[in-house]
Write a protein that holds these residues in place. Structure first.
Motif, short mmCIF file in Angstrom:
data_model
loop_
_atom_site.label_atom_id
_atom_site.label_comp_id
_atom_site.label_asym_id
_atom_site.label_seq_id
_atom_site.Cartn_x
_atom_site.Cartn_y
_atom_site.Cartn_z
N ARG A 64 0.82 -1.21 0.00
CA ARG A 64 0.00 0.00 0.00
C ARG A 64 0.86 1.27 0.00
NH1 ARG A 64 -5.12 0.72 0.36
NH2 ARG A 64 -6.02 2.65 1.12
N ARG A 65 1.94 1.22 0.78
CA ARG A 65 2.82 2.39 0.82
C ARG A 65 3.47 2.63 -0.54
NH1 ARG A 65 6.97 2.86 5.72
NH2 ARG A 65 4.95 3.02 6.78
N GLU B 130 0.95 4.26 -2.79
CA GLU B 130 0.79 5.69 -2.47
C GLU B 130 1.94 6.50 -3.05
OE1 GLU B 130 -1.87 7.16 -1.09
OE2 GLU B 130 -2.76 5.16 -1.20
N ARG B 131 3.16 5.94 -2.97
CA ARG B 131 4.31 6.64 -3.56
C ARG B 131 4.16 6.76 -5.07
NH1 ARG B 131 7.68 3.70 0.19
NH2 ARG B 131 8.05 2.14 -1.43
#
Length: 380
Positions: A276-277, A280-281
């Motif tokens: 997920r991170r 987002e990036r």
């Protein structure tokens, strides 16, 4: 025995749709490898005609092509609605500032109003013109004619040809078109559109020459002539803007780009390293590098689709839109390091200081390290 009624000639939009249908039918996934000659024979038109419509489809962002040496071109059908199959009303590609202007937009056109859509390259101006052709407005007009601004004679020839195809001009009147002067062509157009509800879709109006702008002033005196035009630079139009309702098309917001990227990644099952991170990036990378320009977002997502997965290195180095990569100028650092290394070395030899000599060795090592990285440190 009476002859059956002849089929009406296809409009430009119908011809482009037929080409897309053929490419879709022969494609594997979203790509189709086919020669221009074969595509021409399937369409039943000349290669020149098919090539013209292929270029128009590419300009509209519905098709991209890749040339291969000694092989037919590969055509890639670009999804015109990347976020969903059915775009909801008021979706980003139709939104114009000032409330729910989608209905106002259609209403203005139906009433014969003249709209000028302003925005930077890639914001979706040409796409909106193509949407107008598919919007069911044909019931309100005798003809909807897509045009591109340019030199006056070329523009008027486009317009006369479109009027002929729409059946609004007698072919006998249009004999010897190429030999006609600009004023003769303009008079021919004015006679054809007089008393007819016609909608002109003029792309890149800011590319109109001063002479064409003068001819357009005359043409806009026709009361039943509706116009939707696009432009990038309003100041180039001069007083022509007085005839239009001007609407500026804004870029997509951060949340809209994020939603687009999210649905794109999920629909195509692309793996993003970091979970997920990482996703987002990726969203932030695409938003910051596209600045909400739809065409740039599409270009970046096309890179992602070709790659098939996203890792930090790919996001950092490949998701770049246009321009050259700027590097940090390290010349003075390298020269200074080399000078310091030499100074320490000779100082150590003069003083017979072994510690200084070792320090000079470290300075030399630093010099070679900096040389290695001198063209690898990019400026962000």
């Amino acid at each position: 025995m009476g002859m059956g009624a002849e089929n009406p000639p296809l409009t430009n939009e119908e011809k482009k749709n037929r080409i897309l249908e053929i490419l879709r039918a022969r494609s594997q996934g979203s790509e189709c490898q086919i020669s221009l000659e074969e595509l021409s024979s399937l369409c039943g038109w000349s290669p020149k005609t098919v090539g013209k419509y292929l270029r128009e489809l590419e300009r509209e962002g519905l098709l991209s092509s890749q040339r291969r040496r000694r092989q037919p071109k590969v055509y890639r059908i670009v999804d015109p609605h990347p976020r969903s199959e059915q775009r909801p009303e008021g979706s980003p590609l139709e939104r114009i500032p000032g409330g729910n202007l989608t209905e106002e937009f259609r209403s203005t056109i139906r009433k014969g109003g003249r709209l000028l859509l302003l925005g930077p390259e890639g914001i979706g101006k040409s796409y909106r013109l193509s949407e107008i052709q598919r919007d069911g407005l044909s019931r309100d007009f005798e003809a909807i004619l897509p045009l591109r601004a340019g030199p006056p004679k070329e523009f008027l020839l486009q317009l006369v040809t479109a009027l002929l195809e729409a059946g609004l001009l007698d072919p006998e009147e249009a004999e010897g078109l190429r030999g006609m002067r600009v004023q003769e062509l303009l008079d021919l157009v004015k006679r054809a559109v007089s008393g007819q509800k016609v909608l002109l879709l003029i792309d890149d109006l800011d590319r109109a020459t001063p002479r064409l702008r003068r001819e357009l002033y005359e043409l806009l005196e026709e009361p039943d002539l509706a116009v939707v035009a696009t432009a990038t630079e309003e100041e180039k139009l001069g007083g022509l803007t007085d005839h239009f309702f001007v609407r500026e098309i804004p870029p997509l917001s951060r949340s809209e780009v994020y939603a687009w990227v999210d649905s794109f990644i999920r629909a195509r099952g692309i793996t993003v390293q970091g979970g997920r991170r990482g996703l987002e990036r990726l969203k932030e990378y695409i938003y910051s590098r596209s600045r909400g320009i739809p065409r740039k977002v599409q270009a970046l997502l096309a890179k992602v689709e070709v790659q098939g997965h996203v890792d930090p290195k790919f996001a950092r180095e490949e998701l770049v839109i246009g321009g050259r990569v700027s590097f940090i100028d390290m010349t003075w650092i390298i020269v200074l390091t080399a000078a310091v290394a030499l100074a320490i070395r000779y100082l150590s030899l003069g003083l017979h200081d072994r510690l200084l000599y070792v320090l000079a060795g470290f300075a030399y090592a630093g010099f070679f390290v900096l040389r290695f990285f001198s063209y690898r440190w990019r400026r962000r």
